[in-house]
Design a protein around this motif. Structure first.
Motif, PDB file in Angstrom:
ATOM      1  N   TYR A 148      87.801  99.096  30.617  1.00  0.00           N
ATOM      2  CA  TYR A 148      89.246  99.005  30.387  1.00  0.00           C
ATOM      3  C   TYR A 148      89.958  98.327  31.557  1.00  0.00           C
ATOM      4  O   TYR A 148      89.656  98.625  32.707  1.00  0.00           O
ATOM      5  CB  TYR A 148      89.848 100.391  30.193  1.00  0.00           C
ATOM      6  CG  TYR A 148      89.333 101.144  28.994  1.00  0.00           C
ATOM      7  CD1 TYR A 148      89.522 100.659  27.706  1.00  0.00           C
ATOM      8  CD2 TYR A 148      88.655 102.343  29.144  1.00  0.00           C
ATOM      9  CE1 TYR A 148      89.050 101.354  26.594  1.00  0.00           C
ATOM     10  CE2 TYR A 148      88.188 103.056  28.037  1.00  0.00           C
ATOM     11  CZ  TYR A 148      88.385 102.551  26.773  1.00  0.00           C
ATOM     12  OH  TYR A 148      87.918 103.242  25.684  1.00  0.00           O
ATOM     13  N   PHE A 181      89.518 101.137  34.195  1.00  0.00           N
ATOM     14  CA  PHE A 181      88.436 102.130  34.254  1.00  0.00           C
ATOM     15  C   PHE A 181      87.298 101.580  33.416  1.00  0.00           C
ATOM     16  O   PHE A 181      87.460 101.400  32.207  1.00  0.00           O
ATOM     17  CB  PHE A 181      88.903 103.479  33.711  1.00  0.00           C
ATOM     18  CG  PHE A 181      87.861 104.561  33.782  1.00  0.00           C
ATOM     19  CD1 PHE A 181      87.594 105.200  34.989  1.00  0.00           C
ATOM     20  CD2 PHE A 181      87.122 104.935  32.661  1.00  0.00           C
ATOM     21  CE1 PHE A 181      86.625 106.204  35.074  1.00  0.00           C
ATOM     22  CE2 PHE A 181      86.152 105.931  32.737  1.00  0.00           C
ATOM     23  CZ  PHE A 181      85.912 106.564  33.946  1.00  0.00           C
ATOM     24  N   ARG A 210      77.776 110.083  25.457  1.00  0.00           N
ATOM     25  CA  ARG A 210      78.843 110.601  26.309  1.00  0.00           C
ATOM     26  C   ARG A 210      78.895 109.721  27.562  1.00  0.00           C
ATOM     27  O   ARG A 210      78.245 110.008  28.568  1.00  0.00           O
ATOM     28  CB  ARG A 210      78.503 112.045  26.690  1.00  0.00           C
ATOM     29  CG  ARG A 210      79.605 112.818  27.388  1.00  0.00           C
ATOM     30  CD  ARG A 210      79.099 114.157  27.889  1.00  0.00           C
ATOM     31  NE  ARG A 210      78.859 115.146  26.881  1.00  0.00           N
ATOM     32  CZ  ARG A 210      79.776 116.014  26.433  1.00  0.00           C
ATOM     33  NH1 ARG A 210      80.989 115.987  26.939  1.00  0.00           N
ATOM     34  NH2 ARG A 210      79.466 116.880  25.507  1.00  0.00           N
ATOM     35  N   CYS A 213      84.681 107.841  18.515  1.00  0.00           N
ATOM     36  CA  CYS A 213      84.985 109.261  18.305  1.00  0.00           C
ATOM     37  C   CYS A 213      85.178 110.045  19.594  1.00  0.00           C
ATOM     38  O   CYS A 213      85.004 111.274  19.607  1.00  0.00           O
ATOM     39  CB  CYS A 213      83.881 109.895  17.477  1.00  0.00           C
ATOM     40  SG  CYS A 213      83.801 109.251  15.789  1.00  0.00           S
ATOM     41  N   GLY A 214      85.516 109.368  20.694  1.00  0.00           N
ATOM     42  CA  GLY A 214      85.911 110.108  21.885  1.00  0.00           C
ATOM     43  C   GLY A 214      84.865 110.264  22.959  1.00  0.00           C
ATOM     44  O   GLY A 214      85.173 110.762  24.038  1.00  0.00           O
ATOM     45  N   PHE A 215      83.615 109.883  22.706  1.00  0.00           N
ATOM     46  CA  PHE A 215      82.596 110.065  23.734  1.00  0.00           C
ATOM     47  C   PHE A 215      82.412 108.803  24.589  1.00  0.00           C
ATOM     48  O   PHE A 215      82.320 108.883  25.791  1.00  0.00           O
ATOM     49  CB  PHE A 215      81.271 110.506  23.103  1.00  0.00           C
ATOM     50  CG  PHE A 215      81.184 111.998  22.902  1.00  0.00           C
ATOM     51  CD1 PHE A 215      82.225 112.689  22.277  1.00  0.00           C
ATOM     52  CD2 PHE A 215      80.094 112.740  23.336  1.00  0.00           C
ATOM     53  CE1 PHE A 215      82.169 114.075  22.101  1.00  0.00           C
ATOM     54  CE2 PHE A 215      80.013 114.117  23.159  1.00  0.00           C
ATOM     55  CZ  PHE A 215      81.050 114.779  22.541  1.00  0.00           C
ATOM     56  N   HIS A 216      82.332 107.651  23.969  1.00  0.00           N
ATOM     57  CA  HIS A 216      82.227 106.413  24.746  1.00  0.00           C
ATOM     58  C   HIS A 216      83.558 105.674  24.741  1.00  0.00           C
ATOM     59  O   HIS A 216      83.766 104.749  25.532  1.00  0.00           O
ATOM     60  CB  HIS A 216      81.131 105.505  24.174  1.00  0.00           C
ATOM     61  CG  HIS A 216      81.512 104.934  22.837  1.00  0.00           C
ATOM     62  ND1 HIS A 216      81.335 105.619  21.652  1.00  0.00           N
ATOM     63  CD2 HIS A 216      82.104 103.770  22.470  1.00  0.00           C
ATOM     64  CE1 HIS A 216      81.784 104.906  20.636  1.00  0.00           C
ATOM     65  NE2 HIS A 216      82.261 103.781  21.104  1.00  0.00           N
ATOM     66  N   ALA A 217      84.458 106.055  23.835  1.00  0.00           N
ATOM     67  CA  ALA A 217      85.784 105.456  23.666  1.00  0.00           C
ATOM     68  C   ALA A 217      86.456 106.242  22.553  1.00  0.00           C
ATOM     69  O   ALA A 217      85.804 107.041  21.880  1.00  0.00           O
ATOM     70  CB  ALA A 217      85.671 103.978  23.283  1.00  0.00           C
ATOM     71  N   LEU A 241      92.579 111.406  33.435  1.00  0.00           N
ATOM     72  CA  LEU A 241      92.338 110.038  32.986  1.00  0.00           C
ATOM     73  C   LEU A 241      93.010 109.793  31.643  1.00  0.00           C
ATOM     74  O   LEU A 241      93.598 108.733  31.430  1.00  0.00           O
ATOM     75  CB  LEU A 241      90.828 109.797  32.872  1.00  0.00           C
ATOM     76  CG  LEU A 241      90.419 108.375  32.496  1.00  0.00           C
ATOM     77  CD1 LEU A 241      90.775 107.394  33.598  1.00  0.00           C
ATOM     78  CD2 LEU A 241      88.917 108.303  32.215  1.00  0.00           C
ATOM     79  N   LEU A 262      81.972 107.367  28.815  1.00  0.00           N
ATOM     80  CA  LEU A 262      83.235 106.638  28.749  1.00  0.00           C
ATOM     81  C   LEU A 262      83.237 105.485  29.756  1.00  0.00           C
ATOM     82  O   LEU A 262      83.689 104.389  29.450  1.00  0.00           O
ATOM     83  CB  LEU A 262      84.403 107.594  29.036  1.00  0.00           C
ATOM     84  CG  LEU A 262      85.787 106.983  28.913  1.00  0.00           C
ATOM     85  CD1 LEU A 262      86.091 106.606  27.471  1.00  0.00           C
ATOM     86  CD2 LEU A 262      86.860 107.959  29.410  1.00  0.00           C
ATOM     87  N   TYR A 307      90.955 117.728  16.143  1.00  0.00           N
ATOM     88  CA  TYR A 307      89.688 117.158  16.621  1.00  0.00           C
ATOM     89  C   TYR A 307      88.700 118.270  16.975  1.00  0.00           C
ATOM     90  O   TYR A 307      87.544 118.262  16.534  1.00  0.00           O
ATOM     91  CB  TYR A 307      89.982 116.282  17.849  1.00  0.00           C
ATOM     92  CG  TYR A 307      88.784 115.608  18.489  1.00  0.00           C
ATOM     93  CD1 TYR A 307      88.567 114.243  18.314  1.00  0.00           C
ATOM     94  CD2 TYR A 307      87.895 116.298  19.296  1.00  0.00           C
ATOM     95  CE1 TYR A 307      87.489 113.599  18.923  1.00  0.00           C
ATOM     96  CE2 TYR A 307      86.814 115.670  19.903  1.00  0.00           C
ATOM     97  CZ  TYR A 307      86.617 114.321  19.713  1.00  0.00           C
ATOM     98  OH  TYR A 307      85.549 113.689  20.311  1.00  0.00           O
ATOM     99  N   ARG A 312      92.635 119.403  27.334  1.00  0.00           N
ATOM    100  CA  ARG A 312      91.585 118.551  27.907  1.00  0.00           C
ATOM    101  C   ARG A 312      91.590 118.782  29.410  1.00  0.00           C
ATOM    102  O   ARG A 312      92.268 118.089  30.172  1.00  0.00           O
ATOM    103  CB  ARG A 312      91.938 117.091  27.604  1.00  0.00           C
ATOM    104  CG  ARG A 312      90.861 116.077  27.900  1.00  0.00           C
ATOM    105  CD  ARG A 312      91.391 114.663  27.754  1.00  0.00           C
ATOM    106  NE  ARG A 312      91.566 114.216  26.387  1.00  0.00           N
ATOM    107  CZ  ARG A 312      90.625 113.639  25.648  1.00  0.00           C
ATOM    108  NH1 ARG A 312      89.435 113.407  26.166  1.00  0.00           N
ATOM    109  NH2 ARG A 312      90.884 113.259  24.415  1.00  0.00           N
TER     110      ARG A 312
END
Lengths: 260, 260, 260, 260
Positions: free
Chosen positions: C18, C15, A68, A37-41, C70, A70, B92, B68
């Motif tokens: 990744y 990154f 959080r 959901c965007g915090f770790h991926a 990023l 990434l 989102y 962002r």
């Protein structure tokens, strides 16, 4: 004896130009997915795409919230986050996916915590409780996917949530039902047919052979499979094929006869 | 002649340990707030807190999504984002706030785009259209707050959204209804009583005197005030007091008699 | 007639978990690399690793700074960054790589701006000037890699920097020396042997055939090749092999006889 | 008996539009500063500005690296970072500041680890060792600022670094020289004159009275003061004034007679 089982996998783990795993291949194998959901991926586009694809394919959609983090892919244990902040962090991530799902006529059925957040919620009730409360507040009809009997299982039940208990196809178990640490030999099962065999037994008998050779009763309606490498996908495919050959249907847990 | 008006302000613009502006002071002044959603500012805790406070105080809660761009505070124009990505980016952010609002028994009434996203959506229909579609998809009952007659106003109407048209208390207008560029002299009104006077006239007569001295008809049911400095807060307070002294009620736009 | 040429490529674009492209394969092909510095891609570990590998292999190490973007991989044009901030942004990224290089006994020889920062600096002197000043301030002995004759070339010369002019193996040229827009047919050369042929002619004759069939004199001591797909790597390998078969040595531009 | 002392403070803790503390006020009080390097706080502009200001004022400039944790301000303990990554993370941050310092004719004299990274390095040699190695690799002439006798002190000495030992003006000490936990009463000294008195005794006698009333010998050539609130600044000013009244000079530790 169960005649159906859910297969779940963590998808949507890319970010911007970065991809991780072959989501499209896994959508042909699993019956429910857990979306970063965007915090770790994950990012809004990836989330929206998976909302659309799961809707098209009748796959159960779940949120896969994480810390959080990434850069560390959510695998690093982060200490010092107050319970109220943990709650809000999880609600935020679920809410983002809920809206993207809605925009594609899809809705969420469950939540599975990712990485370090998931691991900590297995064993630490001070993490499990805000996680469960967050899920309940985001939508009391969501199920929490957890290991049977872990802290998150207990917390979810206390919070009034349904629990979709899961087992791992490729992990060895200790006699107490916990997973054998990855640092120990034999912790990971890499032979696809051995893994498939374990899943069959789990579905048909409700048991798994532990690392010491004992038979463990395991209550699981969903089996976690991985898609982060070609070998992992091959194993997941092999498990699916064996299940089908045994006449076991792969269906979202939400459609199991004994779910509601 | 209107007997009530909405005052709105952008709040929740901190991040982690960082704060910006005095949100608590502004909550005593305004009747609707636009809350940053974590991309250019804001975080889950701040969002949850404002969901709770606006619920307690009967203030209309809106999402204030942005690019962002935490480092540039969402004020930098970023080109090259496909329309579908813009849409998902906005959905989102709205969804995250929707869930946090729900967790406090609050719900969203509107969306106002922040910074460069807002400015671009005023004049560029290729930004305005995905913005409006995103809001509609997140919840068709949400209003979009825009300048009267701008691209976003048009796009919102086309998308089937209600529009809460806004005016600025502290900005000079050109004869065509656009804002005088901040680079020009006289663009910003810094005298609180002059600003209050303009707001009174706007509410009572529906007009504003332009920079050339002409009378412009301006259709606005919400007035944007700022809280990012003690002087800004003092001006907002002064406007509120003057409105009350004139017998004009400050009420969320959603409660205006002619809204529904 | 040149008897040697430099081949350069952008590496280190992963990154955290990744990855992007096959850096190790490219280290066997190129004689200089441009390493992402953490703002649009790259992280301290990847940077340190490439500092070490380039030192071991006698490859020239360059910084490849980009916008703080990023999610957009530095490919989005971001407007509104003051010149002084652009300068500091670039110095920061170069400095980070300088220290990691030093920790492996390696040092930087050059800088090449990435993505939108690079494209803008080709044509906009207000971006090119702070870029060139930043490189000079970070280390006046660094070369700036640019297209011949572009704004960055001019700005670098004005700033007192040496310029390592580059050509693209896989891009068509207009008669004025600019690159044919990717949106036009024929902009990208995908046939490895055609690309290799162009490079040979460029090295041996100092010319390239433009899209209109004219012969363009092109002053380039380094050829940019790509490693972001297996096909790109195959083309880079093919170019290297053809050069070697022609007796043209692939050597870091810093070791060219006419460099100092 | 020392006739001079260094006062140090953590500055540059803003980010983009966000500010924290009053750096300019602190630059009139302290003789050395530790500047956040962009991971937990700080950005290239802020770093460049402080490089310039410290150069102008003859203040010693240090890097203040932290975990990659902007939202948690680097105060959260993050586990699972390999030693080699910790090293590169710290080298990266130091290098960025080194280049920005160089661009203003300034150079770094020291490093002090921030927040959770600093706290962990006080007590955990597996964090302290990579920290010390990183500083050494970035520049072997840099000093590490640490608590006397802590893990980081030991690791720095082993790595071949000089150590600038520091004491806190506003923190109570246990008999073993460790700081009294902030959770205990009396841990923080909030009375400026009491704090100033402790600093005077520390400078003149090299001792501090512990929380149990014992006299502790404390080897410190720099005193850490804070600037994150008006009260903190007032205390720092009061300490400076008292020191001056006692004829104790406030000078960068690098200029102490017994430093080199």
């Amino acid at each position: 004896m169960a005649d159906c089982i859910d297969l779940n996998s963590d998808l949507g783990e890319g970010f911007g130009k970065y991809t991780l795993g072959d989501d499209e291949a896994m959508l042909d194998i699993v019956s429910s997915v857990n979306v970063a959901c965007g915090f770790h991926a994950g990012d809004p586009d990836i989330m929206a795409h998976l909302a659309e694809r799961t809707k098209q394919k009748g796959i159960a959609l779940g949120a896969h919230p994480g810390f959080r983090d990434l850069h560390g892919f959510g695998r690093r244990e982060i200490y010092g986050i107050p319970a109220s902040e943990l709650e809000n962090l999880v609600i935020y991530q679920i809410g983002a996916l809920q809206a993207l799902a809605r925009s594609h006529g899809q809705q969420l059925s469950h939540v599975r915590a990712h990485g370090a957040l998931g691991n900590l919620s297995d064993s630490d009730s001070e993490i499990a409780a805000p996680l469960a409360r967050a899920v309940y507040k985001a939508d009391p009809h969501l199920a929490l996917m957890t290991l049977p009997g872990c802290s998150a299982d207990v917390a979810a039940t206390e919070a009034g949530l349904k629990v979709a208990r899961q087992a791992f196809a490729d992990r060895a178990y200790n006699d107490d039902g916990s997973l054998v640490s990855r640092r120990l030999e034999g912790a990971v099962i890499s032979d696809p047919s051995a893994a498939a065999e374990r899943v069959i037994r789990l579905v048909q008998e409700g048991t798994v052979k532990t690392i010491t050779g004992n038979k463990l009763i395991l209550d699981a309606r969903t089996i976690c499979v991985h898609g982060d490498s070609p070998a992992a996908i091959a194993m997941a495919e092999s498990i699916r094929t064996r299940l089908e050959n045994e006449g076991i249907e792969i269906r979202p847990f939400t459609e199991h006869d004994d779910w509601n």
